[in-house]
Design a protein around this motif. Structure first.
Motif, PDB file in Angstrom:
ATOM      1  N   GLU A   7     -19.092   9.275  13.110  1.00 39.02           N
ATOM      2  CA  GLU A   7     -19.254   7.878  13.534  1.00 39.02           C
ATOM      3  C   GLU A   7     -20.375   7.195  12.747  1.00 39.02           C
ATOM      4  O   GLU A   7     -20.240   6.034  12.351  1.00 39.02           O
ATOM      5  CB  GLU A   7     -19.548   7.806  15.039  1.00 39.02           C
ATOM      6  N   LEU A   8     -21.445   7.913  12.504  1.00 42.16           N
ATOM      7  CA  LEU A   8     -22.554   7.382  11.726  1.00 42.16           C
ATOM      8  C   LEU A   8     -22.104   7.061  10.295  1.00 42.16           C
ATOM      9  O   LEU A   8     -22.408   5.984   9.760  1.00 42.16           O
ATOM     10  CB  LEU A   8     -23.700   8.395  11.722  1.00 42.16           C
ATOM     11  N   ALA A   9     -21.361   7.982   9.687  1.00 41.75           N
ATOM     12  CA  ALA A   9     -20.838   7.759   8.333  1.00 41.75           C
ATOM     13  C   ALA A   9     -19.892   6.561   8.306  1.00 41.75           C
ATOM     14  O   ALA A   9     -19.926   5.744   7.381  1.00 41.75           O
ATOM     15  CB  ALA A   9     -20.123   9.010   7.823  1.00 41.75           C
ATOM     16  N   ARG A  10     -19.079   6.431   9.339  1.00 38.74           N
ATOM     17  CA  ARG A  10     -18.135   5.315   9.397  1.00 38.74           C
ATOM     18  C   ARG A  10     -18.870   3.986   9.517  1.00 38.74           C
ATOM     19  O   ARG A  10     -18.528   3.019   8.845  1.00 38.74           O
ATOM     20  CB  ARG A  10     -17.160   5.485  10.560  1.00 38.74           C
ATOM     21  N   ILE A  11     -19.883   3.922  10.368  1.00 38.65           N
ATOM     22  CA  ILE A  11     -20.661   2.684  10.503  1.00 38.65           C
ATOM     23  C   ILE A  11     -21.291   2.306   9.162  1.00 38.65           C
ATOM     24  O   ILE A  11     -21.260   1.141   8.758  1.00 38.65           O
ATOM     25  CB  ILE A  11     -21.748   2.836  11.600  1.00 38.65           C
ATOM     26  N   ALA A  12     -21.839   3.289   8.460  1.00 42.84           N
ATOM     27  CA  ALA A  12     -22.447   3.030   7.150  1.00 42.84           C
ATOM     28  C   ALA A  12     -21.409   2.517   6.155  1.00 42.84           C
ATOM     29  O   ALA A  12     -21.659   1.552   5.421  1.00 42.84           O
ATOM     30  CB  ALA A  12     -23.119   4.294   6.620  1.00 42.84           C
ATOM     31  N   LEU A  25     -16.911   5.747  -0.800  1.00 39.78           N
ATOM     32  CA  LEU A  25     -16.355   7.083  -0.650  1.00 39.78           C
ATOM     33  C   LEU A  25     -17.159   7.824   0.414  1.00 39.78           C
ATOM     34  O   LEU A  25     -18.392   7.785   0.408  1.00 39.78           O
ATOM     35  CB  LEU A  25     -16.466   7.810  -1.992  1.00 39.78           C
ATOM     36  N   VAL A  26     -16.456   8.466   1.344  1.00 38.99           N
ATOM     37  CA  VAL A  26     -17.116   9.299   2.347  1.00 38.99           C
ATOM     38  C   VAL A  26     -16.652  10.733   2.110  1.00 38.99           C
ATOM     39  O   VAL A  26     -15.449  11.008   2.102  1.00 38.99           O
ATOM     40  CB  VAL A  26     -16.779   8.835   3.785  1.00 38.99           C
ATOM     41  N   LEU A  27     -17.614  11.618   1.889  1.00 41.37           N
ATOM     42  CA  LEU A  27     -17.323  13.028   1.643  1.00 41.37           C
ATOM     43  C   LEU A  27     -17.767  13.855   2.839  1.00 41.37           C
ATOM     44  O   LEU A  27     -18.891  13.692   3.329  1.00 41.37           O
ATOM     45  CB  LEU A  27     -18.066  13.526   0.403  1.00 41.37           C
ATOM     46  N   PHE A  39     -21.711  12.578   3.024  1.00 40.77           N
ATOM     47  CA  PHE A  39     -22.264  11.652   2.044  1.00 40.77           C
ATOM     48  C   PHE A  39     -21.441  10.382   2.140  1.00 40.77           C
ATOM     49  O   PHE A  39     -20.200  10.452   2.198  1.00 40.77           O
ATOM     50  CB  PHE A  39     -22.090  12.174   0.611  1.00 40.77           C
ATOM     51  N   VAL A  40     -22.103   9.251   2.139  1.00 45.05           N
ATOM     52  CA  VAL A  40     -21.438   7.967   1.953  1.00 45.05           C
ATOM     53  C   VAL A  40     -21.933   7.471   0.600  1.00 45.05           C
ATOM     54  O   VAL A  40     -23.140   7.336   0.391  1.00 45.05           O
ATOM     55  CB  VAL A  40     -21.795   6.956   3.064  1.00 45.05           C
ATOM     56  N   ILE A  41     -21.005   7.240  -0.319  1.00 44.68           N
ATOM     57  CA  ILE A  41     -21.350   6.840  -1.683  1.00 44.68           C
ATOM     58  C   ILE A  41     -20.689   5.493  -1.954  1.00 44.68           C
ATOM     59  O   ILE A  41     -19.501   5.319  -1.656  1.00 44.68           O
ATOM     60  CB  ILE A  41     -20.844   7.888  -2.708  1.00 44.68           C
ATOM     61  N   CYS A  42     -21.470   4.560  -2.504  1.00 43.36           N
ATOM     62  CA  CYS A  42     -20.893   3.260  -2.839  1.00 43.36           C
ATOM     63  C   CYS A  42     -21.658   2.646  -3.998  1.00 43.36           C
ATOM     64  O   CYS A  42     -22.709   3.134  -4.400  1.00 43.36           O
ATOM     65  CB  CYS A  42     -20.872   2.332  -1.630  1.00 43.36           C
ATOM     66  N   THR A  43     -21.124   1.543  -4.509  1.00 39.82           N
ATOM     67  CA  THR A  43     -21.693   0.872  -5.671  1.00 39.82           C
ATOM     68  C   THR A  43     -21.920  -0.601  -5.369  1.00 39.82           C
ATOM     69  O   THR A  43     -21.045  -1.266  -4.801  1.00 39.82           O
ATOM     70  CB  THR A  43     -20.738   1.000  -6.881  1.00 39.82           C
ATOM     71  N   VAL A 113     -12.919  11.518   3.192  1.00 39.30           N
ATOM     72  CA  VAL A 113     -12.613  11.136   4.576  1.00 39.30           C
ATOM     73  C   VAL A 113     -12.184   9.677   4.614  1.00 39.30           C
ATOM     74  O   VAL A 113     -12.849   8.806   4.073  1.00 39.30           O
ATOM     75  CB  VAL A 113     -13.861  11.338   5.467  1.00 39.30           C
ATOM     76  N   ASP A 114     -11.077   9.434   5.284  1.00 40.25           N
ATOM     77  CA  ASP A 114     -10.606   8.064   5.490  1.00 40.25           C
ATOM     78  C   ASP A 114     -11.312   7.508   6.726  1.00 40.25           C
ATOM     79  O   ASP A 114     -11.164   8.024   7.819  1.00 40.25           O
ATOM     80  CB  ASP A 114      -9.094   8.067   5.696  1.00 40.25           C
ATOM     81  N   VAL A 115     -12.083   6.450   6.524  1.00 41.87           N
ATOM     82  CA  VAL A 115     -12.802   5.825   7.632  1.00 41.87           C
ATOM     83  C   VAL A 115     -12.180   4.481   8.017  1.00 41.87           C
ATOM     84  O   VAL A 115     -12.779   3.701   8.741  1.00 41.87           O
ATOM     85  CB  VAL A 115     -14.317   5.671   7.347  1.00 41.87           C
ATOM     86  N   GLY A 116     -10.983   4.233   7.506  1.00 41.06           N
ATOM     87  CA  GLY A 116     -10.237   3.054   7.927  1.00 41.06           C
ATOM     88  C   GLY A 116     -10.571   1.771   7.191  1.00 41.06           C
ATOM     89  O   GLY A 116     -10.313   0.690   7.709  1.00 41.06           O
ATOM     90  N   LEU A 117     -11.145   1.872   5.988  1.00 38.76           N
ATOM     91  CA  LEU A 117     -11.408   0.671   5.211  1.00 38.76           C
ATOM     92  C   LEU A 117     -10.140   0.232   4.495  1.00 38.76           C
ATOM     93  O   LEU A 117      -9.315   1.055   4.130  1.00 38.76           O
ATOM     94  CB  LEU A 117     -12.504   0.938   4.164  1.00 38.76           C
ATOM     95  N   GLU A 118     -10.030  -1.072   4.284  1.00 35.37           N
ATOM     96  CA  GLU A 118      -8.891  -1.583   3.505  1.00 35.37           C
ATOM     97  C   GLU A 118      -9.039  -1.110   2.068  1.00 35.37           C
ATOM     98  O   GLU A 118     -10.151  -1.055   1.534  1.00 35.37           O
ATOM     99  CB  GLU A 118      -8.868  -3.115   3.546  1.00 35.37           C
TER     100      GLU A 118
END
Length: 119
Positions: A7-12, A25-27, A39-43, A113-118
């Motif tokens: 849940e924490l990763a999804r909120i991030a 990307l969520v690993l 890990f939550v990775i983004c740019t 991990v799919d966190v439900g983002l478009e």
């Protein structure tokens, strides 16, 4: 309020998406290491955007969970900002630094991990 690492990763991830972060990307590292679960990775396209993404992630997590990060590193240069929540570590990169370090290749065995983002 108790919140799971997922849940924490999804909120991030959702917070990063709200600020137009790219390549989110969520690993799931729970079977790979004892350091953290996700890990939550983004740019962010530039320093201002990366800083804004970090602010949004910190605010949304605090608002939704009451949690503050254990540490935040890299805000001086804004090329790679790491926000550590213990079970979840968020990495906000500028494009050239993400390309250089390629964390997703280092952890290529970790499930995405799919966190439900478009898309």
């Amino acid at each position: 309020m108790a919140v799971t690492p997922f849940e924490l990763a999804r909120i991030a991830a959702v917070a990063a998406d709200d600020k137009k972060a790219k390549d989110i990307l969520v690993l799931d590292l729970s079977d790979q290491t004892d350091v953290c679960d996700y890990f939550v990775i983004c740019t962010g396209d530039n320093a201002r955007m990366a800083d804004s993404i970090v602010d949004e992630i910190r605010e949304k997590i605090r608002k939704n969970t009451g949690l503050s990060p254990l540490s935040t590193e890299g805000r001086e240069g804004l090329k790679w900002i790491l926000v550590d929540y213990g079970s979840v570590v968020v990495h906000v990169f500028q494009p050239e630094v993400r390309d250089y370090y390629r964390l997703e290749r280092l952890w290529e065995d970790a499930p995405r991990v799919d966190v439900g983002l478009e898309a």
